[in-house]
Motif scaffolding. Structure first.
Motif, short mmCIF file in Angstrom:
data_model
loop_
_atom_site.label_atom_id
_atom_site.label_comp_id
_atom_site.label_asym_id
_atom_site.label_seq_id
_atom_site.Cartn_x
_atom_site.Cartn_y
_atom_site.Cartn_z
N THR A 118 0.79 -1.23 0.00
CA THR A 118 0.00 0.00 0.00
C THR A 118 0.83 1.28 0.00
OG1 THR A 118 -0.16 0.02 2.42
CG2 THR A 118 -1.88 -1.16 1.22
N VAL A 119 2.08 1.20 0.44
CA VAL A 119 2.87 2.44 0.52
C VAL A 119 4.18 2.35 -0.26
CG1 VAL A 119 4.04 4.08 2.05
CG2 VAL A 119 1.86 3.06 2.74
N PHE A 120 5.06 1.43 0.11
CA PHE A 120 6.41 1.42 -0.44
C PHE A 120 6.41 1.07 -1.93
CE2 PHE A 120 6.62 1.11 4.07
CZ PHE A 120 7.74 1.81 4.44
N ASP A 121 5.71 0.02 -2.32
CA ASP A 121 5.62 -0.31 -3.74
C ASP A 121 4.80 0.72 -4.49
OD1 ASP A 121 7.13 -2.54 -3.24
OD2 ASP A 121 5.47 -3.97 -3.36
N LEU A 122 3.79 1.27 -3.84
CA LEU A 122 2.98 2.32 -4.46
C LEU A 122 3.84 3.50 -4.88
CD1 LEU A 122 0.15 3.64 -5.08
CD2 LEU A 122 0.24 4.53 -2.74
N ILE A 123 4.73 3.92 -3.98
CA ILE A 123 5.62 5.05 -4.28
C ILE A 123 6.62 4.66 -5.37
CG2 ILE A 123 7.48 6.49 -3.34
CD1 ILE A 123 5.99 6.36 -0.63
N ALA A 124 7.27 3.51 -5.20
CA ALA A 124 8.31 3.10 -6.15
C ALA A 124 7.77 2.96 -7.56
CB ALA A 124 8.92 1.78 -5.69
N ASN A 125 6.54 2.50 -7.68
CA ASN A 125 5.95 2.26 -9.00
C ASN A 125 5.04 3.40 -9.45
OD1 ASN A 125 7.14 -0.35 -9.32
ND2 ASN A 125 5.64 -1.14 -7.86
N GLY A 126 5.04 4.49 -8.71
CA GLY A 126 4.17 5.61 -9.05
C GLY A 126 4.52 6.23 -10.39
N PRO A 127 3.54 6.78 -11.08
CA PRO A 127 3.77 7.34 -12.42
C PRO A 127 4.36 8.75 -12.41
CG PRO A 127 1.47 7.57 -11.82
CD PRO A 127 2.12 6.83 -10.69
N LYS A 128 4.52 9.33 -11.22
CA LYS A 128 5.07 10.67 -11.10
C LYS A 128 6.32 10.63 -10.23
CE LYS A 128 0.46 12.65 -11.61
NZ LYS A 128 -0.64 13.42 -10.98
N PRO A 129 7.29 11.51 -10.49
CA PRO A 129 8.53 11.48 -9.72
C PRO A 129 8.30 11.81 -8.25
CG PRO A 129 8.42 13.46 -11.07
CD PRO A 129 7.29 12.59 -11.50
N VAL A 130 8.98 11.05 -7.39
CA VAL A 130 8.91 11.29 -5.95
C VAL A 130 10.33 11.49 -5.44
CG1 VAL A 130 8.18 10.43 -3.70
CG2 VAL A 130 6.87 9.82 -5.76
N ILE A 131 10.58 12.61 -4.81
CA ILE A 131 11.90 12.92 -4.25
C ILE A 131 11.79 12.91 -2.73
CG2 ILE A 131 13.73 14.65 -4.04
CD1 ILE A 131 13.03 15.62 -6.83
N ALA A 132 12.67 12.16 -2.09
CA ALA A 132 12.76 12.17 -0.63
C ALA A 132 13.75 13.24 -0.21
CB ALA A 132 13.20 10.81 -0.12
N ALA A 133 13.30 14.18 0.63
CA ALA A 133 14.18 15.18 1.23
C ALA A 133 14.48 14.68 2.64
CB ALA A 133 13.50 16.55 1.25
N VAL A 134 15.63 14.05 2.80
CA VAL A 134 15.95 13.32 4.03
C VAL A 134 16.61 14.26 5.03
CG1 VAL A 134 17.17 11.35 5.00
CG2 VAL A 134 16.22 11.20 2.69
N ASN A 135 15.86 14.65 6.03
CA ASN A 135 16.33 15.58 7.06
C ASN A 135 16.57 14.81 8.36
OD1 ASN A 135 13.44 15.25 6.80
ND2 ASN A 135 13.22 16.61 8.55
#
Length: 260
Positions: free
Chosen positions: A89-106
């Motif tokens: 529901t979350v991790f694969d959803l993000i990885a396979n999402g059709p739009k770019p996702v950038i993690a800003a790791v603070n």
């Protein structure tokens, strides 16, 4: 959109999703994961959104891990179900999402937090960030894709070293091994993520989506690896070492593992 554990904002074509449990170092519990599923599903479906930047509230942590309290008392089936639901529901959803996702790791990205960052397509880290997969200190292994995605990013040897030692990496070390794309000061973190995203948003959305699918397709043979991870994650919940690891964590003492 109104959520309890995350905040969602939109500026131009960028959707900002911030995990908002600062007092808990943004640890992932089942409610936060459910809200992330909702937020990402809506962002991917919204034609006005071109890309997503994911970060954590405050300066100490992106996500310091899963909320270990929720693991106490679970057995094999419960552990397996947690991994299966989270990955799907979350991790694969993000990885396979059709739009770019950038993690800003603070700050800290540990356990499920690092797994969340690795599910994103690009990672930008602040220079105070610390990253690692400490699950073996609880008698567990990573259960949200960590054994697979870390190996894909840094190679088998380094992935096994990180997982088996549970050591944390500095942002500089993470950059050197390819775990993150860029390291900047904390003040410049979102600016750098926005700079990259705004460049991507000048490209063809269809081509960007196609590129994500094509890159992911090249990793398709690792599907059995995720299945194995879920199975082994669940098995850990039936071991005395897991019970000891969680008890020690909650009691704030060193664990005494027996290898059983």
């Amino acid at each position: 959109m109104e959520f309890e554990h995350i905040t969602v904002e939109t500026t131009g074509r960028i959707r900002y999703i911030t995990i908002d449990r600062e007092k808990k170092l943004n640890a992932l519990n089942r409610f936060t994961l459910a809200e992330l599923y909702d937020a990402f599903t809506k962002a991917f479906a919204d034609p006005a959104v071109g890309g997503i930047i994911l970060t954590g509230k405050g300066v100490k942590a992106f996500v310091a891990g899963a909320d270990i309290v929720e693991f106490e008392g679970l057995g094999y089936e419960g552990g397996k179900e947690i991994a299966q639901r989270g990955q799907t529901t979350v991790f694969d959803l993000i990885a396979n999402g059709p739009k770019p996702v950038i993690a800003a790791v603070n700050g800290f990205a540990l356990g499920g937090g690092l797994e969340l960052a690795m599910a994103c397509h690009i990672r930008v880290a602040s220079d105070n960030a610390k990253m690692g997969l400490p699950e073996v200190t609880l008698g567990l292994i990573p259960g949200y894709g960590g054994t697979q995605r870390l190996t894909q990013l840094v190679g088998r040897g380094k992935a096994l070293e990180m997982i088996m030692t549970a050591d944390m990496l500095t942002a500089a070390d993470a950059l050197q091994i390819g775990l993150v794309n860029h390291v900047v000061s904390l003040d410049d973190l979102l600016l750098k993520a926005e700079e990259i995203m705004n460049k991507i948003l000048t490209r063809s959305p269809l081509a960007v989506a196609a590129a994500i699918r094509a890159v992911n397709a090249g990793l398709a043979d690792s599907t059995t690896g995720y299945t194995t991870e879920i199975e082994e994650f669940g098995k850990c919940f039936g071991t005395p070492d897991f019970v000891e690891g969680v008890s020690a964590f909650l009691e704030k003492r060193p664990p005494n593992f027996t290898g059983k």
